[in-house]
Motif scaffolding. Structure first.
Motif, PDB file in Angstrom:
ATOM      1  N   THR A 303      25.030 -49.661  44.159  1.00  0.00           N
ATOM      2  CA  THR A 303      23.921 -50.127  43.320  1.00  0.00           C
ATOM      3  C   THR A 303      24.352 -51.349  42.528  1.00  0.00           C
ATOM      4  O   THR A 303      25.384 -51.315  41.831  1.00  0.00           O
ATOM      5  CB  THR A 303      23.459 -49.033  42.346  1.00  0.00           C
ATOM      6  OG1 THR A 303      22.955 -47.915  43.090  1.00  0.00           O
ATOM      7  CG2 THR A 303      22.349 -49.553  41.432  1.00  0.00           C
ATOM      8  N   THR A 334      21.308 -50.366  46.857  1.00  0.00           N
ATOM      9  CA  THR A 334      20.172 -50.483  45.945  1.00  0.00           C
ATOM     10  C   THR A 334      20.368 -51.679  45.032  1.00  0.00           C
ATOM     11  O   THR A 334      21.426 -51.824  44.406  1.00  0.00           O
ATOM     12  CB  THR A 334      20.019 -49.204  45.103  1.00  0.00           C
ATOM     13  OG1 THR A 334      19.769 -48.102  45.972  1.00  0.00           O
ATOM     14  CG2 THR A 334      18.860 -49.340  44.128  1.00  0.00           C
ATOM     15  N   ASP A 359      17.683 -51.934  49.519  1.00  0.00           N
ATOM     16  CA  ASP A 359      16.536 -51.356  48.820  1.00  0.00           C
ATOM     17  C   ASP A 359      16.366 -52.121  47.516  1.00  0.00           C
ATOM     18  O   ASP A 359      17.152 -51.949  46.580  1.00  0.00           O
ATOM     19  CB  ASP A 359      16.796 -49.865  48.558  1.00  0.00           C
ATOM     20  CG  ASP A 359      15.605 -49.160  47.940  1.00  0.00           C
ATOM     21  OD1 ASP A 359      14.538 -49.780  47.847  1.00  0.00           O
ATOM     22  OD2 ASP A 359      15.754 -47.990  47.529  1.00  0.00           O
ATOM     23  N   ARG A 361      14.432 -53.158  44.183  1.00  0.00           N
ATOM     24  CA  ARG A 361      13.484 -52.592  43.231  1.00  0.00           C
ATOM     25  C   ARG A 361      13.477 -53.406  41.938  1.00  0.00           C
ATOM     26  O   ARG A 361      14.450 -54.084  41.607  1.00  0.00           O
ATOM     27  CB  ARG A 361      13.853 -51.142  42.891  1.00  0.00           C
ATOM     28  CG  ARG A 361      14.018 -50.223  44.089  1.00  0.00           C
ATOM     29  CD  ARG A 361      14.432 -48.836  43.642  1.00  0.00           C
ATOM     30  NE  ARG A 361      14.826 -47.987  44.757  1.00  0.00           N
ATOM     31  CZ  ARG A 361      15.308 -46.762  44.624  1.00  0.00           C
ATOM     32  NH1 ARG A 361      15.460 -46.256  43.407  1.00  0.00           N
ATOM     33  NH2 ARG A 361      15.644 -46.045  45.670  1.00  0.00           N
TER      34      ARG A 361
END
Length: 692
Positions: A303, A334, A359, A361
């Motif tokens: 992440t 992420t 991913d 976001r």
């Protein structure tokens, strides 16, 4: 009788039996009977009594030279009524799962073995293992048929080849129960050539997992997705380095790829190789820029919590299991910044740069803020492959400030005999003052003076004639309220630095008008009164002062527009490539509420009429009452702001065509308009906006 029984036994069993042994036999019978009686009274259980009788009878038979029958006893894994082997039955208790009997008591299950009993004496099971690997059902929802193979994998890993499996092999036993043999097998055609690649004429992806392939073994074989079931290598998208120039030797500074493993890497001592990766993406990008590497390989599950500034020509790939093997596992990294409204910024990308298996976001915007998943400025060479972009909602618009209430007007002064009442005042708006009352007529037949007009122009009341009352002052009427502001309407513009601004701010209302002050009342007339030849002179009363008007309420301000949610914002980036990806934009923010206008101030009360002079029966005319101050007008309310938009792909200064069936676009809802007397226009929803 005993002698006859003994004699009979002697004839059958032992020739030449001596009847003189009768006493011994009789004594034994007596003792055995006594033992039987004692055992029957024992509270332990019926089994003890039966067993004791059997043993004693066998003793008798032994004494008489006969063979003994030893009854079966309850084994630890037995339950219920069992045959004792001597023509009787033994009660071994209620059948239930126990630590001693679970291996034989628990029924067989497909590719499961009994491991013990739970606290409720129910059977517990675990998967069968073949070659030290657990075998499990891989059908959707775990719904395998009873005779279906269960394939085996190392714990947490992929299948190995040749593929091992558990075959339940169900059959029916003599009592009609289904039992499972649960044998370990290696199914036909489940062998592999290089590590995990399926062979034997056709793809058998259902039996063994794909193997590495492609540049630097970072791709993976895929069998099941191909309609003709021919193995196909899904390679990672090419980086900026030409295929024939790719350097897979990660032990050298010239390696094409640098590796990131957040679980096993170290930034300070790592080299960026497979065996000694970096811990963070930032360290890897810095090293890539220094060495001229064109790809960063990231372990799945990483992440990044700050805005990702994509470097020109350095691709980022995720979906690997990390040190030491770096095999493809289909996972993602992420990208989720903290306290930022833009997740990925790719600026000035003119060399092929790939973002793969990421991913992306971004959270909800703050007040009136837009949120953007990927912001690409001058980035025609950017490739988004296998990414998922999901934004939060745009921020709600700023609410308009409320207007202030107007100041109340002062009351008019009361008139006195001869003296007028003073005008009402309003310190906040002097033009709303009232008029002064008129002078009362002096003693004698003299008229009173008229009241003074207010600054707003209202004429004062007329003075009364000799001995007559003055006229009251005048008051204004009518609506003085301000107008409400227009609502915010849909619209947006682009700033010099290529940001998007929504323009749907509601208009501010207009202020109300100040109330007019009342005019002064007229003075009463003086009077001459003759009584018995004597003249009595009295004065008239002064007029009351007019009340001051109330000041106007100030207007409410308009509400601001809501922020927009944009999944992909493309500026001057025609040629940008999107595939195998999903983009989802959140909802637009609600428009700001329009501020309410302030209330107008109350008008002042009129001054009371002045009393007339009097002397005995002689009375002058009273003054007139002052006029009432007019209430100030209310300020108009501000218009509501427009709602923000939900836009999946926003273009500016260029176009973007996405007709790839592997790309999914999901737009949210436009934000609601700000609440007001004139509610703002609602936001809108787009898959594409301004993309030609």
């Amino acid at each position: 009788m005993a002698r006859l029984f003994i004699a009979f036994l002697c004839v059958l069993v032992v020739s030449g039996c001596n009847v003189s042994d009768d006493a011994v036999v009789v004594e034994n019978n007596r003792q055995n009977n006594a033992n039987n009686a004692n055992n029957s009274n024992n509270a332990n259980n019926t089994n003890n009594a039966n067993n004791s009788n059997n043993v004693n009878n066998m003793n008798n038979m032994s004494d008489m030279g006969m063979d003994m029958c030893t009854p079966n006893q309850c084994a630890p894994d037995q339950c219920g009524m069992i045959d004792d082997g001597c023509g009787g039955m033994v009660d071994c208790g209620v059948c239930t799962c126990t630590p001693q009997n679970f291996a034989t008591f628990c029924p067989t299950m497909p590719c499961m073995e009994a491991t013990g009993c739970d606290a409720n004496n129910e059977c517990e099971y675990a998967p069968i293992s073949c070659n030290a690997m657990e075998c499990a059902c891989e059908a959707t929802g775990g719904n395998c048929a009873e005779d279906e193979l269960r394939y085996c994998r190392p714990q947490g890993g992929a299948r190995v080849c040749p593929a091992d499996a558990c075959d339940p092999s169900p059959s029916m036993d003599n009592e009609g129960n289904v039992v499972f043999a649960n044998t370990c097998v290696q199914p036909q055609a489940a062998t592999c050539d290089y590590v995990n690649i399926c062979i034997q004429g056709q793809c058998n992806g259902v039996m063994c997992d794909p193997a590495p392939c492609g540049q630097c073994n970072l791709g993976h074989w895929d069998c099941e997705s191909q309609a003709n079931q021919v193995p196909f290598c899904f390679d990672i998208p090419a980086s900026a380095t030409a295929a024939d120039a790719v350097n897979c030797n990660d032990q050298t500074a010239q390696s094409t790829f640098i590796y990131v493993d957040h679980d096993n890497g170290v930034d300070n001592t790592g080299s960026g190789s497979r065996a000694a990766p970096f811990e963070t993406l930032g360290a890897a990008i810095t090293a890539a820029q220094t060495r001229g590497a064109t790809g960063v390989i990231v372990k799945s599950g990483y992440t990044n919590s700050s805005r990702l500034l994509v470097p020109n020509g350095i691709s980022i790939y995720s979906g690997f299991n990390g040190t030491p093997n770096w095999e493809y596992d289909g996972g993602t990294m992420t990208q989720m910044p903290v306290n930022d409204t833009i997740s990925v910024e790719a600026r000035d990308i003119d060399v092929r740069t790939v973002l793969h298996n990421i991913d992306i976001r971004v959270g909800n915007g703050g007040q009136a803020e837009n949120v953007v998943g990927v912001w690409a400025i001058n980035a025609p060479a950017l490739v988004l492959d296998g990414v998922t972009v999901d934004t939060g909602n745009g921020g709600n618009g700023v609410s308009g400030r409320f207007g202030s209430n107007g100041n109340n007007g002062g009351n008019g002064g009361a008139g006195q005999t001869l003296s007028p009442g003073g005008p009402g005042q309003n310190s906040a708006c002097s033009s709303a003052a009232g008029g002064q009352g008129g002078l009362g007529g002096p003693p004698g037949n003299t008229p009173g003076q008229p009241g003074q007009p207010s600054p707003a122009g209202l004429l004062g009341g007329n003075g009364g004639g000799p001995g007559a009352q003055g006229q009251p002052g005048r008051s204004a009427s009518g609506n003085l309220d301000g107008n409400d502001g227009n609502n915010g309407s849909y619209g947006y513009t682009f700033t010099a630095d290529f940001n998007l601004e929504n323009t749907g701010t509601g208009a501010t209302g207009t202020a109300g008008s100040n109330g007019a002050g009342g005019s002064g009342g007229g003075g009463g007339g003086g009077r001459l009164f003759s009584l018995l030849g004597n003249n009595i002179l009295v004065a008239g009363g002064g007029g009351g002062g007019g009340g001051a008007g109330g000041c106007a309420g100030t207007p409410g301000e308009g509400g601001g527009p809501g922020g927009s949610a944009i999944a992909l914002f493309v500026v001057n980036s025609s040629g940008l490539t999107v595939r195998n990806s999903e983009f989802s934009a959140g909802n637009g923010g609600s428009g700001g509420r329009g501020g309410l206008g302030g209330n107008g101030g109350n008008g002042g009360l009129p001054g009371a009429q002045g009393p007339p002079g009097s002397n005995g029966p002689a009375v002058g005319g009273p003054g007139g009452i002052g006029g009432t101050g007019q209430d100030g007008g209310d300020g108009g309310s501000g218009g509501g702001g427009a709602g923000g938009d939900s836009v999946v792909i926003q273009c500016h200064m260029g176009n973007l065509v996405v007709d790839d069936p592997t790309v999914t676009l999901n737009a949210g809802n436009g934000g609601s308009g700000g609440v007001s007397d004139n509610t703002g226009e609602g936001g809108r929803s787009f898959e594409f906006r301004d993309c030609q």
